[in-house]
Motif scaffolding. Structure first.
Motif, PDB file in Angstrom:
ATOM      1  N   MET A 255       0.877  -1.073  -0.334  1.00 39.91           N
ATOM      2  CA  MET A 255      -0.331   0.144  -0.249  1.00 39.91           C
ATOM      3  C   MET A 255       1.084   1.107   0.108  1.00 39.91           C
ATOM      4  N   VAL A 256       1.998   1.335   0.574  1.00 38.64           N
ATOM      5  CA  VAL A 256       2.736   2.385   0.898  1.00 38.64           C
ATOM      6  C   VAL A 256       3.176   2.620   0.011  1.00 38.64           C
ATOM      7  N   ILE A 257       4.122   2.079  -0.799  1.00 36.15           N
ATOM      8  CA  ILE A 257       4.816   1.665  -2.191  1.00 36.15           C
ATOM      9  C   ILE A 257       3.790   2.534  -3.251  1.00 36.15           C
ATOM     10  N   ILE A 258       2.939   2.414  -3.972  1.00 36.50           N
ATOM     11  CA  ILE A 258       1.601   2.537  -4.816  1.00 36.50           C
ATOM     12  C   ILE A 258       1.542   3.881  -4.491  1.00 36.50           C
ATOM     13  N   ALA A 259       1.318   4.131  -2.986  1.00 35.36           N
ATOM     14  CA  ALA A 259       1.392   5.778  -2.463  1.00 35.36           C
ATOM     15  C   ALA A 259       2.360   6.536  -2.715  1.00 35.36           C
ATOM     16  N   ALA A 260       3.481   6.258  -2.600  1.00 36.36           N
ATOM     17  CA  ALA A 260       4.447   7.045  -2.629  1.00 36.36           C
ATOM     18  C   ALA A 260       4.695   7.179  -3.664  1.00 36.36           C
ATOM     19  N   GLU A 261       4.598   6.378  -4.336  1.00 39.24           N
ATOM     20  CA  GLU A 261       5.305   6.305  -6.161  1.00 39.24           C
ATOM     21  C   GLU A 261       4.540   7.286  -6.636  1.00 39.24           C
ATOM     22  N   MET A 262       3.577   7.787  -6.011  1.00 39.12           N
ATOM     23  CA  MET A 262       2.173   9.005  -6.805  1.00 39.12           C
ATOM     24  C   MET A 262       2.984  10.323  -6.584  1.00 39.12           C
ATOM     25  N   LEU A 263       4.139  10.872  -5.163  1.00 35.68           N
ATOM     26  CA  LEU A 263       4.318  11.217  -5.312  1.00 35.68           C
ATOM     27  C   LEU A 263       5.905  11.842  -5.582  1.00 35.68           C
ATOM     28  N   PRO A 264       6.082  12.970  -5.457  1.00 36.67           N
ATOM     29  CA  PRO A 264       7.249  13.382  -6.226  1.00 36.67           C
ATOM     30  C   PRO A 264       8.004  12.285  -5.091  1.00 36.67           C
ATOM     31  N   GLY A 265       9.555  12.770  -5.973  1.00 32.02           N
ATOM     32  CA  GLY A 265      10.468  11.587  -5.561  1.00 32.02           C
ATOM     33  C   GLY A 265      10.935  10.926  -6.359  1.00 32.02           C
ATOM     34  N   THR A 266      10.312   9.826  -7.381  1.00 36.30           N
ATOM     35  CA  THR A 266      10.515   8.876  -8.256  1.00 36.30           C
ATOM     36  C   THR A 266      10.003   9.337  -9.488  1.00 36.30           C
ATOM     37  N   ASN A 267      10.506   8.785 -10.927  1.00 33.24           N
ATOM     38  CA  ASN A 267       9.667   8.908 -12.134  1.00 33.24           C
ATOM     39  C   ASN A 267       9.279   6.935 -12.648  1.00 33.24           C
ATOM     40  N   SER A 268       8.923   5.839 -12.008  1.00 37.69           N
ATOM     41  CA  SER A 268       9.097   4.619 -12.541  1.00 37.69           C
ATOM     42  C   SER A 268       8.174   3.917 -10.660  1.00 37.69           C
ATOM     43  N   GLY A 269       7.829   3.152 -11.569  1.00 35.07           N
ATOM     44  CA  GLY A 269       7.145   2.479 -10.058  1.00 35.07           C
ATOM     45  C   GLY A 269       5.244   2.306 -10.714  1.00 35.07           C
ATOM     46  N   ILE A 270       5.185   1.201 -10.517  1.00 33.79           N
ATOM     47  CA  ILE A 270       2.918   1.309 -10.458  1.00 33.79           C
ATOM     48  C   ILE A 270       2.570   2.249 -10.567  1.00 33.79           C
ATOM     49  N   GLY A 271       3.600   2.746  -9.382  1.00 28.42           N
ATOM     50  CA  GLY A 271       2.256   4.240  -8.658  1.00 28.42           C
ATOM     51  C   GLY A 271       2.658   5.120  -9.778  1.00 28.42           C
ATOM     52  N   TYR A 272       3.878   5.247 -10.229  1.00 29.48           N
ATOM     53  CA  TYR A 272       4.198   6.539 -11.166  1.00 29.48           C
ATOM     54  C   TYR A 272       3.400   6.157 -12.317  1.00 29.48           C
ATOM     55  N   LEU A 273       3.108   4.935 -12.810  1.00 28.61           N
ATOM     56  CA  LEU A 273       3.330   4.840 -14.177  1.00 28.61           C
ATOM     57  C   LEU A 273       1.234   5.198 -13.887  1.00 28.61           C
ATOM     58  N   LEU A 274       0.651   5.376 -12.775  1.00 26.38           N
ATOM     59  CA  LEU A 274      -0.908   5.460 -12.526  1.00 26.38           C
ATOM     60  C   LEU A 274      -0.887   6.724 -12.742  1.00 26.38           C
ATOM     61  N   ARG A 275      -0.343   7.760 -12.048  1.00 25.21           N
ATOM     62  CA  ARG A 275      -0.381   9.051 -12.023  1.00 25.21           C
ATOM     63  C   ARG A 275      -0.070   9.605 -13.019  1.00 25.21           C
ATOM     64  N   TYR A 276       0.825   9.021 -14.019  1.00 23.01           N
ATOM     65  CA  TYR A 276       1.552   9.989 -14.878  1.00 23.01           C
ATOM     66  C   TYR A 276       0.920   9.403 -15.814  1.00 23.01           C
ATOM     67  N   SER A 277       0.208   7.914 -16.031  1.00 23.95           N
ATOM     68  CA  SER A 277      -1.145   8.071 -17.280  1.00 23.95           C
ATOM     69  C   SER A 277      -2.470   8.973 -16.832  1.00 23.95           C
TER      70      SER A 277
ATOM     71  N   MET B 178      -4.449   3.379 -16.632  1.00 22.93           N
ATOM     72  CA  MET B 178      -5.198   3.526 -15.495  1.00 22.93           C
ATOM     73  C   MET B 178      -5.540   2.525 -14.854  1.00 22.93           C
ATOM     74  N   ALA B 179      -6.389   2.822 -15.652  1.00 24.56           N
ATOM     75  CA  ALA B 179      -7.232   1.212 -15.357  1.00 24.56           C
ATOM     76  C   ALA B 179      -5.828   0.083 -15.063  1.00 24.56           C
ATOM     77  N   ALA B 180      -5.332  -0.399 -16.022  1.00 26.98           N
ATOM     78  CA  ALA B 180      -4.209  -1.303 -15.841  1.00 26.98           C
ATOM     79  C   ALA B 180      -4.361  -1.296 -14.774  1.00 26.98           C
ATOM     80  N   CYS B 181      -3.168  -0.763 -14.024  1.00 28.21           N
ATOM     81  CA  CYS B 181      -2.348  -0.134 -13.233  1.00 28.21           C
ATOM     82  C   CYS B 181      -3.121  -0.646 -12.109  1.00 28.21           C
ATOM     83  N   VAL B 182      -4.453  -0.512 -12.111  1.00 34.27           N
ATOM     84  CA  VAL B 182      -5.338  -0.501 -10.273  1.00 34.27           C
ATOM     85  C   VAL B 182      -5.607  -1.881 -10.622  1.00 34.27           C
ATOM     86  N   ILE B 183      -6.143  -2.666 -12.091  1.00 37.81           N
ATOM     87  CA  ILE B 183      -6.392  -3.765 -11.564  1.00 37.81           C
ATOM     88  C   ILE B 183      -5.136  -4.689 -11.022  1.00 37.81           C
TER      89      ILE B 183
END
Lengths: 250, 285
Positions: free
Chosen positions: B221-243, B252-257
């Motif tokens: 749970m933490v990593i997904i949320a953290a990747e959506m915040l500044p500090g990285t530009n990779s990871g499934i959470g980042y991809l989710l926010r970027y998309s 976005m939907a694919a990431c959630v699934i």
């Protein structure tokens, strides 16, 4: 030959917050090497406390215990009231535990454990876990674990008291049979008069707290003890009288 | 968290045919709702197309597979750090009264503090230090290597999320060791080390594993949320926010699934493993 024990004026107090519980003594007793001693007493008379002091699990508040023979406690076998088997180990590994603790290899320890398990009639159950065994079988595993290291002193704390009568008779017979082949000094604690008379070469009757000896007798019944014989019944009744008169007057 | 008792022959019970009914209904509903085509919601086919080619690069962010891989790798490293620190500390607190008194309060104060709240500090402290830098593997710096994506700032907050449940469950496990079992070891003449290895560890293992299970769930749970915040530009959470930012709602939907599926796989794997008895029985064979 197992180690003898000289217990001199042993007392035990347990401190519980404000109050102090006088659990035992002063208690004195000499146990001969190789003796099969039954300590017979009512619940709460301090017999378990005494056993734990003999095992080194408790230190006496005053008095001393010394060991004749090698002069030290030597190897101890201890059978707890409710087995206290390790649930994560098989019967074989439970029995092998004391040998492993002394540094034996798994192979050696397991081979010896299997032999002792077969002595207590548990061949075929070596790989079973405690939860897969019946109460009687678990107690037999505990017995095997107590004897496996060929101890100098074997201490048993009401090992059969949680079993039904038939099973406890069966295990008492097993115990007698095995005791013949043991060199250990045995101290067997029980509140069951019949069990004491059936097993003991010597019976010490302990009075209620704080635990003093009210009768100390060497049993002269020779050879096979037959629960139905006149001598056995007579002895049983005589101990029952002692119990009623001095231990727990009605 | 998995706490239920497992019935024989049922496995963990996480994946069963009956469990697919509701997801199937949801997909059917989704299909109906997007049949006419809407600007907002992607249709199941669109999302399936993304999921069907997980190796393809998405808007030069790397592929779905790569980003899942990065997130998982971060979780593994953070979790390992949590286990390596939390287990011994928990043992110490369980077995040693002074340590427990010293550390209990601070542990209970730190535990409810969200790891995400520490992300800004973590980034300030660790900046862009990655595993590559930490291990001195400079030759990897050019390529898109996994180690380049494991920022210590991320590892730290994952460690934070993992370590407290591990500490507390290990401590409870150790404190719950039956006195009788320790006494059996004592009268058997077992030394401290032998007692530790053969009594204390197996006796507390079920609780220790339950701490690990809890930690895995929290880390995911933490990593997904953290990747959506500044500090990285990779990871499934980042991809989710970027998309989201580039309006690729199918991605976005694919990431959630995928996030949900990985979570369920974790639960299943850990529930299977969590049967400590099975674990020990395997050792016996």
């Amino acid at each position: 030959m197992g180690a003898g024990m000289v217990i001199r004026g042993v007392e035990k107090h347990f401190r519980e917050k404000e109050s102090e519980l006088h659990a035992l003594g002063p208690f004195s007793l000499t146990v001969q090497p190789g003796e099969f001693l039954c300590l017979l007493g009512p619940t709460g008379c301090g017999k378990t406390t005494l056993l734990r002091i003999l095992a080194g699990l408790e230190t006496p508040s005053s008095g001393s215990v010394s060991f004749t023979g090698s002069g030290s406690r030597g190897r101890i076998g201890y059978v707890f009231q409710e087995g206290a088997l390790f649930p994560w180990l098989t019967a074989r590994d439970n029995v092998a535990f004391p040998l492993r603790a002394e540094g034996a290899s798994w192979g050696e320890a397991r081979a010896r454990a299997e032999a002792v398990l077969s002595d207590v009639g548990l061949s075929g159950f070596e790989g079973s876990f405690p939860h897969q065994l019946s109460g009687g079988m678990r107690q037999r595993v505990a017995l095997a674990r107590g004897m496996v290291s060929n101890p100098d002193i074997l201490l048993l704390d009401e090992p059969f008291s949680s079993l039904d009568t038939r099973m406890s008779h069966l295990l008492q017979e097993k115990m007698r049979e095995l005791a013949g082949g043991l060199s250990a000094t045995v101290v067997f604690v029980t509140h069951n008069i019949e069990e004491a008379v059936f097993l003991g070469h010597r019976i010490c009757v302990m009075g209620p707290r704080p635990g003093r000896i009210v009768r100390d007798e060497t049993i002269s019944l020779k050879g096979e003890r037959n629960r139905l014989s006149a001598e056995f019944t007579e002895l049983l009744l005589s101990f029952r009288r002692t119990f009623e008169e001095q231990v727990a007057p009605v | 968290m998995f706490t239920g008792r497992v019935r024989k022959g049922e496995g963990s019970g996480v994946f069963s045919p009956e469990g697919l009914i509701i997801p199937a209904l949801m997909v059917a509903f989704w299909y109906m709702a997007t049949r006419g085509g809407t600007a907002l919601l992607p249709s199941p086919e669109q999302v399936l197309r993304v999921l069907a080619s997980p190796g393809d690069d998405i808007a030069s962010c790397g592929s779905l597979l790569w980003n899942i891989f990065v997130s998982l790798a971060r979780v593994v490293v953070g979790l390992l750090a949590g286990i390596l620190i939390g287990t011994p500390v928990g043992f110490l607190m369980g077995a040693h009264r002074f340590s427990r008194r010293l550390l209990f309060l601070i542990t209970e104060m730190a535990r409810p503090l969200s790891p995400l709240a520490l992300l800004p500090f973590s980034i300030i402290v660790f900046r862009d230090t990655t595993l590559t830098k930490l291990l001195g593997l400079t030759q990897l710096r050019y390529s898109r290597h996994l180690f380049n994506e494991i920022q210590l700032g991320m590892v730290f907050i994952l460690l934070w999320g993992a370590v407290f449940p591990i500490i507390l469950d290990t401590m409870h496990g150790v404190r719950g060791i039956r006195k009788r079992h320790l006494e059996v070891a004592r009268v058997s003449g077992a030394g401290r080390w032998f007692t530790f290895l053969h009594v204390m560890i197996p006796a507390s293992l079920p609780d220790i594993l339950s701490g690990y299970r809890m930690a895995v769930g929290r880390c995911w749970m933490v990593i997904i949320a953290a990747e959506m915040l500044p500090g990285t530009n990779s990871g499934i959470g980042y991809l989710l926010r970027y998309s989201y930012q580039i309006s690729r709602y199918d991605v976005m939907a694919a990431c959630v699934i995928v996030i949900a599926l990985v979570g369920a796989l974790f639960a299943k794997g850990l529930a299977d493993m969590g049967e400590a008895r099975l674990l020990l029985r395997a050792e016996e064979r």
